[in-house]
Write an enzyme that holds these catalytic residues in place. Sequence first.
Site, PDB file in Angstrom:
ATOM      1  N   GLU A 295       0.902  -0.970  -0.019  1.00 18.72           N
ATOM      2  CA  GLU A 295      -0.025  -0.117   0.088  1.00 18.72           C
ATOM      3  C   GLU A 295       0.999   1.372  -0.115  1.00 18.72           C
ATOM      4  OE1 GLU A 295      -2.791  -0.701  -0.550  1.00 18.72           O
ATOM      5  OE2 GLU A 295      -3.006  -2.817  -0.128  1.00 18.72           O
ATOM      6  N   TYR A 382      -1.792  -8.127 -10.807  1.00 15.46           N
ATOM      7  CA  TYR A 382      -0.705  -8.105  -9.848  1.00 15.46           C
ATOM      8  C   TYR A 382       0.367  -8.745 -10.444  1.00 15.46           C
ATOM      9  CZ  TYR A 382      -4.290  -6.574  -6.580  1.00 15.46           C
ATOM     10  OH  TYR A 382      -5.281  -5.818  -6.030  1.00 15.46           O
TER      11      TYR A 382
END
Length: 418
Positions: A295, A382
Amino acid sequence: MYYDPSTLSNINEIQTSHIELNLRVDFEHKILDGSVTLSLITIADNVNKVILDTKSLIIKSVSQDGRQKIKFHLNNEIDCFGTTGLHIELEKPLAAGIMFKLEISYNTTIQGTATQWLEPSQTVGKKHPYLFTQCQDIHARSLLPCQDTPCFKLTYSANIQVPHPLRALMSAISVGDEKIGDGKSKIYRFEQNVKIPSYLIALAVGNLAGKEIGPRSTVWAEPEIVQDAAWEFEDTEKFIAIGEKLLTPYEWKKYDLLVLPASFPLGGMENPCLTFITPALIAGDRSLVCVVAHEVAHSWTGNLVTAANWEHFWLNEGWTKFLERKIIGRLYGEKESDFHSIIGWSELEADVKLFGEDNPLTALQPALKGIDPGDAYSRVPYEKGFNFLYHIQQIVGGPEFFEPYMKAHIEEFAGKSI
């Protein structure tokens, strides 16, 4: 020409530059009630209407530039994309380059997919209700009428009224608060002056306490778990510092973490200035902090440099997974980073098998016309994205050649959607 198959807004005629939210949090009726003011600019000639994305909203009135109310109509909802748009008739046709404002009075509904209302029994403390939002991918349109697309980036400000003793937090910088109504409620004020896409607007309201864990980071959580959360995530500043060394200075001023109740459906969400994370990461041994590293990495890849639509989602997540593993490697060693890459490859294989090898949603850049981006979600952007970048790094000669390109990528495209 802008292209985003997931928006119904007239994105080739109008662009949003700023959003101002004035909302009251009503836990009794489970709604947000108030208004939004959109600062807009025409990007084509002879524009006579504004079309905004909406889903499960009740629109009460629309006015232009603070003057009389103007006509609008809202069609029935059709599918995951919401209505066919909130159609607003402008007072007169506008030429390109004209700035104007629309103030829309509205409220959310319990059917809205962006707002999650929790009973006290669903929290750790069991005494107070809780609200959090999740706008990625295309749920901002059920939080506010907007151009719900990442092809435009905007600033926003907000005034959020909440009942005592609850606290509001947002994906923005807090600029103060004031008590109203004999102290029975409080208005929290926020400003986000770095441009973001609409899906990064985020709000949480609950019985929250904060504990500082670094020079620009505070962990927020219910008081019962805030100490454990602060211990678990105390390496956060190290992640930010490594990101700055690899790329560019951190632009967002604050990097706070909010530990949500257990019903939060994700590992983490990279809302700027306030990452949302699951309490499942509080393992007691810091073994799951790679999610926080991920993040943090989004502060550059995804938030600062943003995919222009959801077909290019790998530009957010593939780059972020690549940077996350750079950070893990710098902090814990390359073997640790390689181990995470091996796990990721296994997850990619599992998802390709689940979708089917010939399924077009396993493409790095899938075609999403008529498809809910959430239905396309998997480890593909991803891990296939990571492996694509890793492959290029190996081909060009290794990190010493590729890492300068990483930095140049951010410097070139910061503040843009690509």
